[in-house]
Write a protein that holds these residues in place. Structure first.
Motif, short mmCIF file in Angstrom:
data_model
loop_
_atom_site.label_atom_id
_atom_site.label_comp_id
_atom_site.label_asym_id
_atom_site.label_seq_id
_atom_site.Cartn_x
_atom_site.Cartn_y
_atom_site.Cartn_z
N VAL A 81 0.94 -1.22 -0.01
CA VAL A 81 0.04 -0.07 -0.22
C VAL A 81 0.87 1.11 -0.08
O VAL A 81 2.02 1.12 0.48
CB VAL A 81 -0.93 0.02 1.10
N PRO A 82 0.36 2.38 -0.53
CA PRO A 82 1.30 3.51 -0.39
C PRO A 82 1.32 3.97 1.01
O PRO A 82 0.82 4.12 1.75
CB PRO A 82 0.37 4.61 -0.95
N LEU A 83 2.89 4.49 1.18
CA LEU A 83 3.00 4.93 2.58
C LEU A 83 2.90 6.23 2.92
O LEU A 83 3.96 7.20 3.03
CB LEU A 83 4.60 4.38 2.77
N ASN A 84 1.59 6.31 3.01
CA ASN A 84 1.10 7.83 3.34
C ASN A 84 0.18 7.75 4.49
O ASN A 84 0.07 6.79 5.15
CB ASN A 84 0.24 8.45 2.17
N ALA A 85 -0.04 8.74 4.93
CA ALA A 85 -0.73 8.87 6.33
C ALA A 85 -2.00 7.92 6.39
O ALA A 85 -2.28 7.43 7.48
CB ALA A 85 -1.08 10.49 6.82
N ARG A 86 -2.79 7.87 5.38
CA ARG A 86 -3.98 7.10 5.34
C ARG A 86 -3.79 5.77 5.59
O ARG A 86 -4.50 5.18 6.29
CB ARG A 86 -4.77 7.45 4.10
N GLY A 90 -4.57 4.91 9.14
CA GLY A 90 -5.80 4.76 8.98
C GLY A 90 -6.25 3.18 9.42
O GLY A 90 -5.36 2.40 9.91
N PRO A 91 -7.48 2.96 9.22
CA PRO A 91 -7.58 1.52 9.56
C PRO A 91 -7.09 0.64 8.55
O PRO A 91 -6.54 1.06 7.46
CB PRO A 91 -9.17 1.40 9.14
N LYS A 92 -6.81 -0.72 8.97
CA LYS A 92 -6.13 -1.81 8.03
C LYS A 92 -6.99 -2.07 6.91
O LYS A 92 -8.17 -2.29 6.76
CB LYS A 92 -5.84 -3.08 8.88
N SER A 138 0.34 -16.15 7.15
CA SER A 138 0.54 -14.82 6.44
C SER A 138 0.18 -13.84 7.42
O SER A 138 -0.62 -13.98 8.56
CB SER A 138 -0.50 -14.67 5.26
N LYS A 139 0.85 -12.56 7.22
CA LYS A 139 0.80 -11.33 8.11
C LYS A 139 1.01 -10.08 7.29
O LYS A 139 2.06 -10.01 6.70
CB LYS A 139 1.59 -11.53 9.39
N GLN A 140 0.17 -9.09 7.70
CA GLN A 140 0.49 -7.79 7.19
C GLN A 140 0.48 -6.81 8.08
O GLN A 140 -0.02 -6.84 9.18
CB GLN A 140 -0.76 -7.24 6.22
N MET A 141 1.55 -5.81 8.09
CA MET A 141 1.78 -4.67 8.74
C MET A 141 1.90 -3.42 8.00
O MET A 141 2.87 -3.27 7.53
CB MET A 141 2.89 -4.65 9.64
N VAL A 142 0.91 -2.61 7.71
CA VAL A 142 0.94 -1.36 6.72
C VAL A 142 1.46 -2.08 5.33
O VAL A 142 0.52 -2.97 4.75
CB VAL A 142 1.81 -0.26 7.35
N GLY A 143 2.58 -1.58 5.08
CA GLY A 143 2.85 -1.92 3.45
C GLY A 143 3.85 -3.33 3.48
O GLY A 143 4.18 -3.85 2.35
N LEU A 174 5.39 3.39 14.01
CA LEU A 174 4.26 3.21 13.36
C LEU A 174 4.10 2.22 12.13
O LEU A 174 3.02 2.03 11.84
CB LEU A 174 3.87 4.74 12.76
N GLY A 175 5.13 1.78 11.89
CA GLY A 175 4.91 0.54 11.08
C GLY A 175 5.13 0.85 9.55
O GLY A 175 4.91 -0.25 8.63
N ASN A 176 5.46 2.16 9.16
CA ASN A 176 5.81 2.30 7.74
C ASN A 176 7.02 1.69 7.50
O ASN A 176 7.37 1.49 6.15
CB ASN A 176 5.83 3.71 7.58
#
Length: 381
Positions: A81-86, A90-92, A138-143, A174-176
């Motif tokens: 996902v784009p590494l922006n504030a949203r 924002g929500p996952k 599997s696991k996701q954290m932001v991007g 924050l995880g970016n």
């Protein structure tokens, strides 16, 4: 080949690529015998630059599915996902991860989808129960996203899967940036795979920030049972306590060289001379942050930074001065995307960049390992 009776019930049959290695004559403990088997483990990493993949993106070339010779796949992505504030605050958003999961499954199981979304054909692997790949964890954290797949007949030997996510981006949490780690027990050998996205930049001090990120990830990552309980006694809690460990991802290390000299070597495609100033190789040779880690010999072109949908490096061609925001856009080529490992019982047999994918400004990288697993059996008298 005749299998030892003690291992027959726990070692997969001939449909696997696994290779019987031998029976250890002296048991580890009284009342136990041990055999070892060798699996082919595929590890891949790709920073997709926040780009959503097209529905018809074919991953079979990157995943080398035509060879049909791998038992386990561990795939790590950065910036799904784009590494922006949203995205960060924002929500996952699971839609991006779900789309990559579908593309992975289509490639591994040789499936093609028709326009209405139904399966049109199934490859030969789908005709054999043990040949189908199933997602283990599997696991996701932001991007950052990690997905582990195993042949279905091998799935029952994969136990205690676990995940841990550590943010190392904005404000260090924050995880970016950071890492998603997955671990599991294959037979009686523990594996841990750490998918990282470390601090970016090519200015003075940026390499030290990457070192600090890596140290923080190795220190803070801890595996727990579901519900918050501690890991079982037979499973390690920390990354470096596992038997076999692989670190993959966009590690972001650059070339510590004068810009004009680097530009000349890139034009001449003298990769070996350019690698002499690779920040990560300098760290490995010095034995500082990555003491005990190993990396295969790099013979491929830099993995970053390319113009999207192009094979051209995103770098000023005339060699003129670059400043401000333009300097960020025209970063020098580098081997940002890497795969390292540590621990006995792993031998790397391939380490490659896959140049046919132009979705982002990075190119995917893959490595294949022969990994030895212990199979411990209790003796019954």
């Amino acid at each position: 080949m005749i299998w030892p009776r003690s291992a027959a019930s726990r070692v997969p049959g001939h449909r696997f690529v696994s290779e019987f290695v031998g029976l250890v004559k002296s048991s580890m403990q009284e009342g136990h015998s041990e055999t070892v088997v060798n699996y082919r483990v595929f590890v891949g990493t790709w920073n997709v630059g926040g780009e959503a993949p097209p529905d018809d993106l074919d991953l079979e070339d990157w995943l080398d599915t035509k060879a049909g010779s791998h038992d386990i796949y561990v795939l790590g992505f950065q910036e799904i996902v784009p590494l922006n504030a949203r995205s960060v605050l924002g929500p996952k958003q699971r839609s991006a991860a779900m789309k990559w999961q579908r593309l992975i499954e289509d490639a591994l199981n040789s499936r093609r989808s028709v326009q209405d979304g139904e399966d049109a054909t199934r490859g030969a692997a789908m005709d054999h129960g043990q040949g189908v790949f199933r997602c283990v964890v599997s696991k996701q954290m932001v991007g950052i996203f990690v997905s582990v797949w195993a042949r279905s007949g091998l799935r029952r030997h994969v136990r205690h899967p676990g995940v841990s996510a550590v943010g190392a981006g904005v404000l260090g949490r924050l995880g970016n940036k950071g890492a998603v780690s997955v671990r599991f027990l294959l037979h009686d050998t523990s594996f841990c795979f750490v998918c990282c996205h470390l601090a970016s930049g090519s200015e003075d001090g940026d390499a030290q920030r990457r070192n600090a990120d890596a140290a923080d990830i190795l220190s803070r990552t801890s595996f727990l049972y579901s519900g918050g309980a501690r890991a079982p006694g037979e499973m390690p809690k920390k990354i470096l306590d596992h038997d076999r460990v692989v670190l993959l991802g966009d590690l972001n290390y650059r070339i510590a060289m004068d810009d004009a000299e680097a530009r000349q070597l890139v034009r001449a495609r003298k990769w070996s001379m350019l690698l002499e100033s690779d920040e990560l190789l300098l760290e490995l040779s010095a034995g500082r942050q990555f003491d005990g880690w190993r990396e295969g010999h790099i013979t491929f072109a830099p993995t970053y930074k390319y113009h999207r949908n192009s094979d051209q490096f995103c770098w000023c061609a005339d060699g003129g001065a670059i400043a401000g925001r333009d300097k960020k856009r025209h970063r020098a080529p580098a081997w940002c995307d890497r795969i390292l490992w540590r621990g006995k019982g792993m031998r790397q047999i391939r380490y490659e960049r896959c140049g046919g994918y132009r979705l982002s400004d990075h190119r995917p990288v893959r490595a294949v390992f022969h990994a030895v697993c212990e199979v411990v059996e209790s003796k019954h008298y």
